[in-house]
Design an enzyme around this catalytic site. Structure first.
Site, PDB file in Angstrom:
ATOM      1  N   THR A   1      -9.596   0.353 -10.092  1.00  0.00           N
ATOM      2  CA  THR A   1      -8.532  -0.696  -9.418  1.00  0.00           C
ATOM      3  C   THR A   1      -8.668  -1.748 -10.134  1.00  0.00           C
ATOM      4  OG1 THR A   1      -9.066   0.253  -6.988  1.00  0.00           O
ATOM      5  CG2 THR A   1      -8.389  -1.736  -7.282  1.00  0.00           C
TER       6      THR A   1
ATOM      7  N   THR B   1      -4.149  -1.018  -7.380  1.00  0.00           N
ATOM      8  CA  THR B   1      -4.611   0.409  -7.561  1.00  0.00           C
ATOM      9  C   THR B   1      -3.968   1.792  -7.502  1.00  0.00           C
ATOM     10  OG1 THR B   1      -6.865   1.605  -7.089  1.00  0.00           O
ATOM     11  CG2 THR B   1      -5.486   1.070  -5.143  1.00  0.00           C
TER      12      THR B   1
ATOM     13  N   ARG C   1       0.925  -1.046  -0.024  1.00  0.00           N
ATOM     14  CA  ARG C   1      -0.002  -0.024  -0.072  1.00  0.00           C
ATOM     15  C   ARG C   1       0.998   1.207  -0.144  1.00  0.00           C
ATOM     16  NH1 ARG C   1      -5.203   1.540  -1.235  1.00  0.00           N
ATOM     17  NH2 ARG C   1      -6.310   2.556   0.457  1.00  0.00           N
TER      18      ARG C   1
ATOM     19  N   ASN D   1      -6.351   4.113  -6.965  1.00  0.00           N
ATOM     20  CA  ASN D   1      -7.514   4.724  -6.356  1.00  0.00           C
ATOM     21  C   ASN D   1      -8.421   5.089  -7.317  1.00  0.00           C
ATOM     22  OD1 ASN D   1      -9.148   5.180  -4.265  1.00  0.00           O
ATOM     23  ND2 ASN D   1      -8.612   7.479  -4.151  1.00  0.00           N
TER      24      ASN D   1
ATOM     25  N   GLY E   1     -13.716  -1.608  -7.173  1.00  0.00           N
ATOM     26  CA  GLY E   1     -14.864  -1.067  -6.899  1.00  0.00           C
ATOM     27  C   GLY E   1     -15.372  -0.327  -5.644  1.00  0.00           C
ATOM     28  N   GLY E   2     -13.876   0.301  -5.105  1.00  0.00           N
ATOM     29  CA  GLY E   2     -14.058   1.174  -3.909  1.00  0.00           C
ATOM     30  C   GLY E   2     -14.800   0.458  -2.700  1.00  0.00           C
TER      31      GLY E   2
ATOM     32  N   SER F   1      -7.760   0.889   3.363  1.00  0.00           N
ATOM     33  CA  SER F   1      -8.367   0.537   2.058  1.00  0.00           C
ATOM     34  C   SER F   1      -9.384  -0.624   2.187  1.00  0.00           C
ATOM     35  CB  SER F   1      -7.276  -0.398   1.447  1.00  0.00           C
ATOM     36  OG  SER F   1      -7.676  -1.050   0.409  1.00  0.00           O
ATOM     37  N   SER F   2     -10.457  -0.701   1.004  1.00  0.00           N
ATOM     38  CA  SER F   2     -11.176  -1.717   1.167  1.00  0.00           C
ATOM     39  C   SER F   2     -10.993  -2.993   0.257  1.00  0.00           C
ATOM     40  CB  SER F   2     -12.391  -1.149   0.380  1.00  0.00           C
ATOM     41  OG  SER F   2     -12.894  -0.157   1.264  1.00  0.00           O
TER      42      SER F   2
ATOM     43  N   ASP G   1      -8.057   8.554   0.632  1.00  0.00           N
ATOM     44  CA  ASP G   1      -8.469   7.109   1.164  1.00  0.00           C
ATOM     45  C   ASP G   1      -8.275   7.404   2.861  1.00  0.00           C
ATOM     46  OD1 ASP G   1      -9.765   5.622  -0.692  1.00  0.00           O
ATOM     47  OD2 ASP G   1      -7.908   4.107  -0.856  1.00  0.00           O
TER      48      ASP G   1
HETATM   49  O1  DON Z   1      -8.062   1.075  -1.588  1.00  0.00           O
HETATM   50  C1  DON Z   1      -9.265   1.192  -1.854  1.00  0.00           C
HETATM   51  O2  DON Z   1     -10.149   0.869  -1.010  1.00  0.00           O
HETATM   52  C2  DON Z   1      -9.461   2.364  -2.871  1.00  0.00           C
HETATM   53  N1  DON Z   1      -8.432   3.051  -3.207  1.00  0.00           N
HETATM   54  C3  DON Z   1     -10.084   1.331  -3.934  1.00  0.00           C
HETATM   55  C4  DON Z   1     -10.507   2.165  -5.227  1.00  0.00           C
HETATM   56  C5  DON Z   1     -11.251   1.385  -6.116  1.00  0.00           C
HETATM   57  O3  DON Z   1     -11.413   0.137  -6.186  1.00  0.00           O
HETATM   58  C6  DON Z   1     -11.705   1.963  -7.264  1.00  0.00           C
HETATM   59  N2  DON Z   1     -12.110   1.227  -8.253  1.00  0.00           N
HETATM   60  N3  DON Z   1     -12.970   1.092  -8.772  1.00  0.00           N
END
Ligand code: DON
Length: 568
Positions: free
Chosen positions: A379, A397, A105, A399, A471-472, A450-451, A421
């Site tokens: 991501t 990612t 990360r 982000n 997918g955040g 992070s997710s 984040d």
């Molecule tokens: O680490 C995380 O949770 C976010 N930066 C992820 C971002 C993400 O999945 C965007 N994509 N669709």
């Protein structure tokens, strides 16, 4: 039961339509959405990257070798999320059953501080944590890949892992229609946040089939090939990063680059209905949240309630609401904040959290806080199983789509906007509507929460599933649903991945449902229960592998984008 059959039938018809539409004579690539193979498989966000991964396996490399080659290839052929300017997480399980998780990360630079994105009145300054050089954390990808190589490579040939990506950047590749559309959408942002002309900027609109050559990126990758991680964190590329920061209001300096370190961590493990789920620990919230979700829903026997029945979705949603409330308060970088991991995963605690559940009515997020126990794309994910039985689940990612939109001048790669984040201001939502607090405040050298949820599932000591998605905030719930679809509802892997998805994250108090293909009766019943339904576009892009009892391998790429499964 009837409903279960009619829902399943609908997906089979949908899949038939999709598989015919993915191989039209006009498309530049043939996207394999679902394959069955004997020995090994790679599923990633781009056909070229999946093929490169398989080539490395065929040369005798293992899953980690393939993962490294795929990661660097995606940095070239999937610039919306593939990267060397970002970071990620890898869950690795070897054929003997040992599991290790790599945290690469991004880290906050030394000059970062908790109020860095606030104005004089203490309000968030628009775009500061999401656009331009100041939005970037210190990239972790190159260190992560090098660390993975040193620890686990079987091929023992770093150069061979970089070479395909270098050639791809140097000679160019044909972009897909989707990529052309997305590049065109970003032209203004690329021009605004760069004082040079990056390779993705063109004077005429991009079309599917256009050749994208990235000579600067090829040079940067060559430095990494020739000097390992030093080729990025010191020397010419590091100089380019620091100069680019100085010229564009960024704060990453040589010291930050020198200090970057990826970290091996222990997986979060939980048992669910006879399976063992292995996933990423903090600073990702993914593993803890996923384990909480499974433990919360297990007593409700979802398989008896039926796939996509309102009752099953209601239980899963109520669990999600509670888990995301916990996430907002209790999760952050464990090297800076004492994450109450044991408490969060305690069975009695989780039973208590669900004790307020009414099986006929939605609860209100405003009535619910984090528990107390005295304490758009983009991501990308890839899943790999090799011919030796080793498995890699890796989510990476920058982000947001194309990260901060800012390239390192002369080095040809995009910088992440991962600083968003962090919780820039307690209680104020980030890009994904997620709220955070003390645990996730900005501090120098800290990793932002992070997710990302790269996950491996095991049964009776045998590898069963490799799964993950972008997918955040929706990553955790998409992984959760895909596993439930397979384990509880016994769908084929293709059905499990392609089924429409839903998502609840406590706040905002809304149940997001993919507009396409979701059963109308289920939606009506959920509304009657009091859920605030919001219809959405695609949620996630799951890349999954399932090992059948006879040893054959199903590999499925999400139909929602250009994702591709390759194997042999
Ligand atoms: O680490 C995380 O949770 C976010 N930066 C992820 C971002 C993400 O999945 C965007 N994509 N669709």
């Amino acid at each position: 039961m009837n409903r279960l059959i009619s829902n399943s039938l609908k997906y089979i018809i949908l899949l038939m339509v999709l598989s015919s539409s993915c191989k039209g004579p006009k498309s530049i690539y043939t996207f394999n959405k679902s394959i069955q193979v004997e020995k090994a498989a790679v599923v990633s966000g781009h056909p070229i990257a999946s093929k490169i991964g398989i080539d490395i396996l065929k040369q005798g490399g293992n899953a980690v070798d393939a993962a490294i080659a795929v990661q660097f290839a995606l940095a070239v052929c999937y610039p919306v999320a593939g990267n060397i300017g970002g970071g990620g997480f890898m869950v690795f399980r070897n054929a003997q059953g040992e599991v290790n998780c790599l945290d690469f990360r991004e880290m906050a630079p030394n000059k970062a501080h908790k109020d860095m994105y606030l104005d004089g009145l203490g309000n968030i300054t628009a775009n500061l944590s999401t656009r331009g050089h100041l939005a970037a954390g210190v990239p972790g990808t190159v260190d992560g890949m090098y660390e993975a190589y040193v620890q686990y490579s079987q091929l023992k040939n770093w150069k061979a892992l970089l070479q395909p990506a270098i050639e791809l950047a140097d000679r160019g590749f044909k972009i897909t229609k989707r990529q052309a559309r997305m590049f065109n959408q970003e032209q203004e942002a690329f021009k605004q946040y760069n004082n040079h002309q990056p390779a993705l900027v063109k004077n005429h609109p991009w079309s599917g089939g256009d050749l994208l050559m990235q000579k600067d990126l090829a040079n940067t990758l060559s430095q990494i090939r020739d000097f390992g991680k030093e080729g990025f964190y010191s020397g010419a590329v590091a100089d380019q990063i620091v100069i680019s920061m100085k010229n564009n209001g960024g704060i990453i300096d040589h010291e930050d680059l020198k200090n970057y370190k990826s970290i091996w961590r222990k997986p979060i493990k939980c048992n669910y209905n006879g399976y063992e789920i292995l996933s990423m620990p903090p600073p990702s919230s993914g593993g803890i949240a996923l384990a909480q979700l499974f433990k919360m829903v297990e007593p409700y026997h979802l398989n008896d309630l039926g796939f996509h029945s309102a009752k099953a979705i209601h239980i899963m949603t109520e669990a999600e609401r509670r888990v995301y409330a916990d996430r907002s308060k209790h999760l952050g970088d464990p090297d800076f904040y004492d994450v109450p991991q044991q408490n969060l995963l305690d069975s009695i605690y989780l039973l208590n959290r669900m004790s307020t559940l009414d099986s006929t009515k939605a609860s209100f997020s405003s009535d619910l806080d984090a528990g107390d126990f005295s304490e758009s794309e983009q991501t990308t994910h890839f899943s790999i199983v090799d011919q030796y039985g080793n498995a890699v689940s890796l989510t990476t990612t920058i982000n947001g789509g194309y990260g901060s939109k800012a390239f390192v001048e002369g080095a040809g790669f995009l910088l992440n906007n991962e600083m968003d984040d962090f919780s820039s201001k307690p209680g104020t939502p980030n890009l994904y509507g997620l709220i955070g607090a003390e645990a996730n405040k900005i501090e120098p050298q800290k990793r932002m929460l992070s997710s990302m949820t790269p996950t491996i599932v095991v049964k009776d000591g045998k590898l069963k599933m490799i799964v993950g998605t972008p997918g955040g905030s929706t990553i955790i719930t998409s992984v959760f649903q895909t596993i439930i679809n397979k384990i509880d509802f016994n769908l084929s892997l293709k059905e499990a991945v392609h089924a429409p998805r839903f998502h609840h994250q406590w706040k905002p108090d809304e149940l997001r449902i993919e507009a396409k293909n979701f059963d109308q009766q289920t939606k009506d019943e959920l509304k009657t229960m009091g859920h605030q339904l919001i219809l959405k576009g695609d949620i996630g892009k799951v890349e999954a592998i399932w090992i059948n009892d006879d040893g054959s391998i199903d590999a499925v790429a999400d139909w929602r984008a250009d994702d591709h499964a390759e194997g042999y």
